[in-house]
Design an enzyme around this catalytic site. Sequence first.
Site, PDB file in Angstrom:
ATOM      1  N   ASP A   1       0.861  -1.185   0.000  1.00 46.23           N
ATOM      2  CA  ASP A   1       0.000   0.000   0.000  1.00 46.23           C
ATOM      3  C   ASP A   1       0.893   1.228   0.000  1.00 46.23           C
ATOM      4  O   ASP A   1       1.746   1.370   0.893  1.00 46.23           O
ATOM      5  CB  ASP A   1      -0.894   0.025   1.241  1.00 46.23           C
ATOM      6  CG  ASP A   1      -1.936  -1.094   1.231  1.00 46.23           C
ATOM      7  OD1 ASP A   1      -1.894  -1.946   0.333  1.00 46.23           O
ATOM      8  OD2 ASP A   1      -2.791  -1.111   2.136  1.00 46.23           O
TER       9      ASP A   1
ATOM     10  N   ASP B   1     -15.747  -3.275  -0.481  1.00 46.99           N
ATOM     11  CA  ASP B   1     -15.235  -2.775   0.804  1.00 46.99           C
ATOM     12  C   ASP B   1     -16.418  -2.498   1.705  1.00 46.99           C
ATOM     13  O   ASP B   1     -17.300  -1.706   1.362  1.00 46.99           O
ATOM     14  CB  ASP B   1     -14.419  -1.502   0.574  1.00 46.99           C
ATOM     15  CG  ASP B   1     -13.293  -1.715  -0.426  1.00 46.99           C
ATOM     16  OD1 ASP B   1     -12.621  -2.758  -0.346  1.00 46.99           O
ATOM     17  OD2 ASP B   1     -13.097  -0.853  -1.299  1.00 46.99           O
TER      18      ASP B   1
END
Length: 248
Positions: A13, A132
């Site tokens: 990330d 998500d």
Amino acid sequence: MLTQEFDVIPAIDVLEGRVVRLAQGRREAVTIEGGDPVELARRFRDEGARRLHLVDLDGAFSGTPTLDLVERVARAGGLPLQVGGGYRTPEVIASALDAGADRVMVGTAALSPCFLANATDRFGARLVVAIDSRDGKVAVDGWTRTAEATPADFARDCARAGVARLLVTSTARDGSLAGPDVELLADVLTASLPVIAAGGISSLEDLLAVRGLGCESAIAGSALLAGRFTLVEARARLAQSDEHERPR
């Protein structure tokens, strides 16, 4: 149900050029600093990774992906690379594939039925829909707001649209090392699509748990960076479990 080819995919990330882990996806809540993304890609490759999971956090927040980041990580790792973070048009998805990605993860844009049908036709299995979840709803726009759809309903919409696989993340558990949200994963698996589990993976037992649900793979981010386990240890534990469960 066991998934024979279950894989543990290391996460990279990236925020402002550096590898980080964020608590619940909040930009201001960096929990782990992981250094240079290119160096980390090479490290995971050398540790036996079969695929890399690259999230462009700047792209997720701005809606404009950093395509040169995709190219650099793809070239350095030399592995199949799935990328996400701000991919909201077919043109940008195609640019990421041209830059070296072999899969592109799409979240916010996938809630548009027209986009989803067209993207599925154009990209096939190279498109991954990211579901998500926050407070029982689908989180969008870099997890800054929620849509009306529930994760399970959205998963069924994806199945009807011909989506090849889903990436399912509990935003509350992402970066938390609190364990996966097995209830969320079980709900989404009812859509009968391959699922990549993400959010909260903290131990080898967590990997066994999500594999046991029927997920095809799991994303490991904070756990790897914090030294909770290594890719070698994960592979060995999964193989050991296979040995124990194989009929004699």
